[in-house]
Design an enzyme around this catalytic site. Sequence first.
Site, PDB file in Angstrom:
ATOM      1  N   LYS A  73     -66.605 -23.829  13.505  1.00 31.48           N
ATOM      2  CA  LYS A  73     -67.582 -23.005  14.231  1.00 31.48           C
ATOM      3  C   LYS A  73     -67.423 -21.549  13.847  1.00 31.48           C
ATOM      4  CE  LYS A  73     -66.231 -20.380  16.818  1.00 31.48           C
ATOM      5  NZ  LYS A  73     -65.537 -19.428  17.659  1.00 31.48           N
ATOM      6  N   THR A  74     -68.439 -20.826  13.635  1.00 29.50           N
ATOM      7  CA  THR A  74     -68.506 -19.370  13.666  1.00 29.50           C
ATOM      8  C   THR A  74     -69.833 -18.910  13.074  1.00 29.50           C
ATOM      9  OG1 THR A  74     -67.617 -17.232  12.997  1.00 29.50           O
ATOM     10  CG2 THR A  74     -67.131 -19.035  11.499  1.00 29.50           C
ATOM     11  N   GLY A  81     -65.439 -16.772  19.482  1.00 31.70           N
ATOM     12  CA  GLY A  81     -66.793 -16.277  19.751  1.00 31.70           C
ATOM     13  C   GLY A  81     -67.800 -17.410  19.880  1.00 31.70           C
ATOM     14  N   ASP A 101     -59.105 -18.971  12.449  1.00 30.65           N
ATOM     15  CA  ASP A 101     -57.855 -18.790  13.192  1.00 30.65           C
ATOM     16  C   ASP A 101     -57.603 -19.963  14.146  1.00 30.65           C
ATOM     17  OD1 ASP A 101     -57.037 -16.360  12.102  1.00 30.65           O
ATOM     18  OD2 ASP A 101     -58.294 -15.197  13.469  1.00 30.65           O
ATOM     19  N   GLY A 125     -70.405 -10.137  12.114  1.00 26.66           N
ATOM     20  CA  GLY A 125     -69.742 -10.806  11.008  1.00 26.66           C
ATOM     21  C   GLY A 125     -68.502  -9.982  10.743  1.00 26.66           C
ATOM     22  N   ARG A 126     -67.442 -10.330  11.467  1.00 24.84           N
ATOM     23  CA  ARG A 126     -66.266  -9.473  11.510  1.00 24.84           C
ATOM     24  C   ARG A 126     -65.720  -9.099  10.134  1.00 24.84           C
ATOM     25  NH1 ARG A 126     -62.668 -11.392  15.662  1.00 24.84           N
ATOM     26  NH2 ARG A 126     -62.851 -13.363  14.553  1.00 24.84           N
ATOM     27  N   TYR A 174     -89.486   6.219  10.634  1.00 26.67           N
ATOM     28  CA  TYR A 174     -88.061   6.038  10.918  1.00 26.67           C
ATOM     29  C   TYR A 174     -87.348   5.265   9.820  1.00 26.67           C
ATOM     30  CZ  TYR A 174     -89.007   7.256  15.825  1.00 26.67           C
ATOM     31  OH  TYR A 174     -89.367   7.883  16.973  1.00 26.67           O
ATOM     32  N   ARG A 209     -60.169 -16.421  23.737  1.00 35.03           N
ATOM     33  CA  ARG A 209     -59.471 -16.134  22.484  1.00 35.03           C
ATOM     34  C   ARG A 209     -57.953 -16.233  22.606  1.00 35.03           C
ATOM     35  NH1 ARG A 209     -62.746 -14.559  18.404  1.00 35.03           N
ATOM     36  NH2 ARG A 209     -64.718 -13.518  18.879  1.00 35.03           N
ATOM     37  N   ASP A 211     -70.236 -16.254  11.781  1.00 34.59           N
ATOM     38  CA  ASP A 211     -69.913 -15.406  10.624  1.00 34.59           C
ATOM     39  C   ASP A 211     -70.075 -16.127   9.284  1.00 34.59           C
ATOM     40  OD1 ASP A 211     -69.251 -13.759  12.665  1.00 34.59           O
ATOM     41  OD2 ASP A 211     -67.180 -13.409  12.066  1.00 34.59           O
ATOM     42  N   GLY A 242     -77.706 -13.149  19.095  1.00 36.51           N
ATOM     43  CA  GLY A 242     -77.895 -14.402  18.365  1.00 36.51           C
ATOM     44  C   GLY A 242     -76.826 -15.449  18.622  1.00 36.51           C
ATOM     45  N   ARG A 243     -75.724 -15.048  19.259  1.00 31.74           N
ATOM     46  CA  ARG A 243     -74.595 -15.981  19.347  1.00 31.74           C
ATOM     47  C   ARG A 243     -74.836 -17.148  20.313  1.00 31.74           C
ATOM     48  NH1 ARG A 243     -68.770 -13.258  19.569  1.00 31.74           N
ATOM     49  NH2 ARG A 243     -69.333 -13.032  21.759  1.00 31.74           N
ATOM     50  N   GLU A 288     -70.983  -5.801   9.713  1.00 33.27           N
ATOM     51  CA  GLU A 288     -70.064  -5.284  10.729  1.00 33.27           C
ATOM     52  C   GLU A 288     -68.694  -4.890  10.160  1.00 33.27           C
ATOM     53  OE1 GLU A 288     -69.065  -7.041  15.089  1.00 33.27           O
ATOM     54  OE2 GLU A 288     -68.524  -8.325  13.431  1.00 33.27           O
TER      55      GLU A 288
HETATM   56  P1  FBP Z   1     -65.460 -16.156  15.854  1.00 34.61           P
HETATM   57  O1  FBP Z   1     -64.900 -15.889  14.501  1.00 34.61           O
HETATM   58  O2  FBP Z   1     -64.451 -16.417  16.886  1.00 34.61           O
HETATM   59  O3  FBP Z   1     -66.508 -17.216  15.799  1.00 34.61           O
HETATM   60  O4  FBP Z   1     -66.245 -14.863  16.365  1.00 34.61           O
HETATM   61  C1  FBP Z   1     -67.027 -14.135  15.503  1.00 34.61           C
HETATM   62  C2  FBP Z   1     -67.645 -12.930  16.140  1.00 34.61           C
HETATM   63  O5  FBP Z   1     -68.948 -13.228  16.603  1.00 34.61           O
HETATM   64  C3  FBP Z   1     -67.662 -11.780  15.136  1.00 34.61           C
HETATM   65  O6  FBP Z   1     -68.832 -11.784  14.392  1.00 34.61           O
HETATM   66  C4  FBP Z   1     -67.470 -10.579  16.015  1.00 34.61           C
HETATM   67  O7  FBP Z   1     -66.825  -9.539  15.334  1.00 34.61           O
HETATM   68  C5  FBP Z   1     -66.595 -11.090  17.105  1.00 34.61           C
HETATM   69  O8  FBP Z   1     -66.897 -12.457  17.237  1.00 34.61           O
HETATM   70  C6  FBP Z   1     -66.795 -10.369  18.408  1.00 34.61           C
HETATM   71  O9  FBP Z   1     -66.069 -11.025  19.386  1.00 34.61           O
HETATM   72  P2  FBP Z   1     -65.889 -10.484  20.852  1.00 34.61           P
HETATM   73  O10 FBP Z   1     -67.242 -10.512  21.494  1.00 34.61           O
HETATM   74  O11 FBP Z   1     -64.934 -11.438  21.469  1.00 34.61           O
HETATM   75  O12 FBP Z   1     -65.368  -9.103  20.716  1.00 34.61           O
END
Ligand code: FBP
Length: 545
Positions: free
Chosen positions: A199-200, A78, A173, A248-249, A240, A142, A202, A421-422, A308
Amino acid sequence: MSVKSNLQKARAAYQPKLPQALKGPVAVKEGAPTESVGDRKEIKAMFPNTYGLPVVEFVPGQKTAFAPFNVGIILSGGQAPGGHNVISGLYDGVKALNPENRLYGFLMGPGGLVDHKYIEFSDEIIDEYRNTGGFDIIGSGRTKLEEVEQFEKGAEILRTLGIKALVIIGGDDSNTNACVLAEYYAAKGYGIQVIGCPKTIDGDLKNDWIEASFGFDTATKTYSELIGNIERDCNSARKYWHFIKLMGRSASHIALECALQTQPNVCLISEEVAEKQQSLDEIVSYIAGIVAARGGKGMNFGTVLIPEGLIEFIPAIKKLIAELNDVLATPEAAAVPREEQIEYVKAHLSKDNLAVFNSLPADVASQLALDRDPHGNVQVSLIETEKLLSKMVASKLAKMKAEGTYKGKFSAQHHFFGYEGRCAAPSNFDADYCYSLGYNASRLIASGKTGYMSVIRNTTAPAAEWIAGGVPITMMMNLERRSGKLKPVIRKALVETDGAPFKFFASKRDEWASGTEYVYPGSIQYWGPSEVCDQTTKTLQLEHA
Ligand code: FBP
């Protein structure tokens, strides 16, 4: 890129800061041999050439002449703000060692290495991307590098281009794969070094040696700006409840950091849910309780932050996902047509997990059962947890109303902040940190290291005092079950409920729930007073206080 914004033009001139030790020639200070964080015997046996290496730190040294060498770089996974600065830092670093050195970028992630798709960087290309967000300079992907055939295809192009070292920018990973590749090339005696870079957005690639993964700072500041804006709208209209899911997987670092910055009424932390063994119903009751209490005071509005990955941390759903992963990992399952997969899964689940599976709304259940990313992870960004929770809260409140325990009004709005934000233009912190990580990688290469991650520490101090060096990737590994098999992987850093950032949040959340204590951080500033432009994340500040 033809038309540039004024910010882009002005930002191109920004010279990122480097740690003092990297400003001139370096010498290597080596520490003691290292051990992996878990499963030492097994990891040592799997990585005989890259296990046990010392941590290294760069200190000022004597000027040395280097024969020309070439380097390759890959962006993996990502996007995260600052990736372009890692590349520009590496470019400047290798050119400073010898202007004849060349830097190649493999296109669209690890797949570019295997398919021999690349570009050579020039001053013009690099200058176009300095201090910009995004990974579009070479793209990302990926593709998982794990097969010997891929390693050999990679070695073929690396030899053709005379590349002595490959830098892989990625999360846990991808850095695990970088280490496997480093070990393979070392075992084969190919003379190709592999260096990783953390990098990430998350924030879950961190440990005693890695203080933060790059991109976390900018991404959380961008989300916090948006959350602050919503909070202000929410406090203006007062009608509301905003349910905001944050990327943040797995780990909840992003949600926690945004909560620390914006003080919402509710922020769920997945790791706490897992620790307290909370059920979906308990989570819903917790939110409904806060909505009812505020409603009782005439405050029919509020803000809820949802990480997330929440769904994967609810114990019953976690067990279900673990079994689904095993069921789906077989060749037999792979051959089942997509439209028959749900029935196939149901026929192969144990009784308890089947009951949980059947209790979920159909769209959530099929999301859990059908889609996996190339690393075998559930694609949690596709699950609309914010809508699931608000729907369930609404029904709980309807019941409470019927029982006479709730008198307010409940109307919800939904948001998911991730992609916003990415690729944001990196904050000063990320611009400096990333440039330093890339520059530092060139020094690791020059000192002959392989299987190392580029690390910059002491990051709450001014950049000149940052500590530059490298950590052997095997040191961060343990064995985990992936796609039905035990595999060596970098241990993911989850939110620690006994850590300072969570404890601070936990000490404040009741106050934030009952009152309206919103904080409006505003947008990232690149010029101006240092306390506005150069602040690190609250997480980093609290962890290093
Ligand atoms: P990385 O761990 O590869 O940095 O990606 C993190 C992330 O931004 C997660 O927060 C999110 O769940 C995922 O990528 C979404 O990835 P994609 O857009 O490839 O589905």
